[in-house]
Write a protein that holds these residues in place. Structure first.
Motif, short mmCIF file in Angstrom:
data_model
loop_
_atom_site.label_atom_id
_atom_site.label_comp_id
_atom_site.label_asym_id
_atom_site.label_seq_id
_atom_site.Cartn_x
_atom_site.Cartn_y
_atom_site.Cartn_z
N PRO A 46 0.45 4.73 -1.49
CA PRO A 46 -0.76 5.39 -1.01
C PRO A 46 -2.00 4.93 -1.76
O PRO A 46 -1.90 4.44 -2.89
CB PRO A 46 -0.47 6.87 -1.29
N LEU A 47 -3.16 5.10 -1.15
CA LEU A 47 -4.42 4.71 -1.78
C LEU A 47 -4.87 5.74 -2.82
O LEU A 47 -5.70 5.45 -3.67
CB LEU A 47 -5.51 4.53 -0.72
N TYR A 48 -4.33 6.95 -2.75
CA TYR A 48 -4.56 7.95 -3.79
C TYR A 48 -3.35 8.87 -3.80
O TYR A 48 -2.61 8.95 -2.82
CB TYR A 48 -5.85 8.75 -3.53
N ARG A 49 -3.17 9.55 -4.90
CA ARG A 49 -2.05 10.48 -5.04
C ARG A 49 -2.58 11.91 -5.09
O ARG A 49 -3.64 12.17 -5.68
CB ARG A 49 -1.23 10.15 -6.28
N GLU A 50 -1.83 12.78 -4.47
CA GLU A 50 -2.26 14.17 -4.38
C GLU A 50 -2.60 14.76 -5.75
O GLU A 50 -3.60 15.45 -5.91
CB GLU A 50 -1.16 14.99 -3.71
N ALA A 51 -1.78 14.46 -6.75
CA ALA A 51 -1.99 15.02 -8.08
C ALA A 51 -3.28 14.53 -8.74
O ALA A 51 -3.79 15.17 -9.67
CB ALA A 51 -0.80 14.68 -8.98
N TYR A 72 5.34 9.46 4.47
CA TYR A 72 4.19 9.59 5.36
C TYR A 72 2.91 9.03 4.75
O TYR A 72 1.93 8.79 5.46
CB TYR A 72 3.98 11.06 5.74
N GLN A 73 2.90 8.79 3.44
CA GLN A 73 1.71 8.26 2.77
C GLN A 73 1.66 6.74 2.77
O GLN A 73 0.68 6.16 2.31
CB GLN A 73 1.68 8.75 1.32
N ARG A 74 2.68 6.09 3.29
CA ARG A 74 2.81 4.65 3.13
C ARG A 74 2.63 3.88 4.43
O ARG A 74 3.37 2.94 4.73
CB ARG A 74 4.16 4.32 2.47
N TRP A 75 1.65 4.29 5.20
CA TRP A 75 1.34 3.59 6.45
C TRP A 75 -0.10 3.10 6.40
O TRP A 75 -0.97 3.73 5.80
CB TRP A 75 1.52 4.52 7.65
N ARG A 76 -0.36 1.98 7.04
CA ARG A 76 -1.73 1.48 7.19
C ARG A 76 -1.93 1.01 8.62
O ARG A 76 -0.99 0.67 9.33
CB ARG A 76 -2.02 0.35 6.21
N TRP A 77 -3.18 0.98 9.02
CA TRP A 77 -3.54 0.58 10.39
C TRP A 77 -3.66 -0.94 10.46
O TRP A 77 -4.35 -1.55 9.66
CB TRP A 77 -4.85 1.23 10.80
N GLN A 78 -2.96 -1.53 11.41
CA GLN A 78 -2.99 -2.98 11.61
C GLN A 78 -3.54 -3.30 12.99
O GLN A 78 -2.85 -3.17 13.99
CB GLN A 78 -1.58 -3.57 11.47
N PRO A 79 -4.83 -3.71 13.08
CA PRO A 79 -5.39 -4.10 14.38
C PRO A 79 -4.69 -5.33 14.91
O PRO A 79 -4.15 -6.14 14.15
CB PRO A 79 -6.86 -4.40 14.06
N ARG A 80 -4.70 -5.48 16.23
CA ARG A 80 -4.12 -6.67 16.85
C ARG A 80 -5.12 -7.82 16.76
O ARG A 80 -6.25 -7.70 17.18
CB ARG A 80 -3.78 -6.40 18.31
N GLY A 81 -4.70 -8.92 16.19
CA GLY A 81 -5.54 -10.12 16.20
C GLY A 81 -6.44 -10.29 15.01
O GLY A 81 -7.20 -11.26 14.95
N CYS A 82 -6.44 -9.36 14.04
CA CYS A 82 -7.25 -9.57 12.84
C CYS A 82 -6.67 -8.75 11.71
O CYS A 82 -5.85 -7.86 11.93
CB CYS A 82 -8.72 -9.19 13.07
N ALA A 83 -7.05 -9.05 10.49
CA ALA A 83 -6.55 -8.35 9.32
C ALA A 83 -7.71 -7.67 8.60
O ALA A 83 -8.69 -8.32 8.25
CB ALA A 83 -5.85 -9.33 8.37
#
Length: 213
Positions: A46-51, A72-83
């Protein structure tokens, strides 16, 4: 699509307020960041932790209330065709210097507001350089990054209009009632905001009927 039918992946170079390009360039490149999918990212999430975030309200503190897994904290959005480049809290606050961001609506908006505030803490780790205040009725919360003269706010207004659900602590979806033409009742509180994020769809779409005064 390439000549062999392969998808071409491009690095996003647009002016996203929440990310900084590693090469420092500001060239615009066409990319639909709203078309994509969620992918697992065990390395950068995750990008930050609850604690580590002191501003998470009790109703959103999953780990504190005993949630056993954190997948559930370990997902990121991946657009199609670019990073997309990595989130950069300092870059976002720099873009928001002297500005006011406001989330208006229901508990989903409160969750989005809280998450953004927790993300921005990376750029203002010193407690003396930031502040967080919630009104006694819990209707409004304000996070301030003093060095940037920037604020991120949340305002509870589940219908936008004046309603019998305007109490941020005690409300229910059943027996809903709104006052016609009363947008100014709450609207005066978000006048002057530079960025407004509305989220009220759940309250309008749940149930078959509600009363209009």
């Amino acid at each position: 699509m390439g000549a062999e039918g392969r998808t071409t992946t491009r690095r996003w170079r647009g002016r996203l307020p929440f990310a900084a390009n590693g090469d420092g360039e500001e060239e615009e490149e066409e990319c639909d960041v709203f078309s994509g999918r969620w992918v697992r990212d065990e390395a950068a999430r995750p990008l930050y932790r609850e604690a580590d975030c002191p501003y998470i309200p009790a109703q959103l503190a999953c780990e504190a209330h005993g949630r056993p897994e954190t997948a559930y904290q370990r997902w990121r959005w991946q657009p199609r065709g670019c990073a997309l480049p990595a989130f950069d809290a300092a870059a976002m606050l720099d873009r928001l210097r002297g500005k006011r961001v406001m989330f208006v609506g229901d508990s989903l908006g409160r969750g989005q507001f809280t998450s953004l505030v927790c993300l921005l803490l990376a750029a203002v780790p010193d407690p003396a350089a930031r502040s967080f205040a919630t009104s006694p009725d819990q209707q409004r919360s304000v996070f301030t990054a003093a060095a940037y003269n920037a604020t991120v706010e949340f305002y509870w207004a589940p219908f936008l209009l004046q309603s019998n659900a305007d109490n941020a602590a005690v409300h229910r979806i059943s027996d809903r009632m709104v006052r016609r033409g009363s947008i100014g009742h709450h609207g005066r509180h978000w006048e002057g905001a530079d960025v407004i994020v509305f989220n009220t769809y759940l309250w309008w779409c749940t149930g078959l009927q509600f009363r209009i005064l």
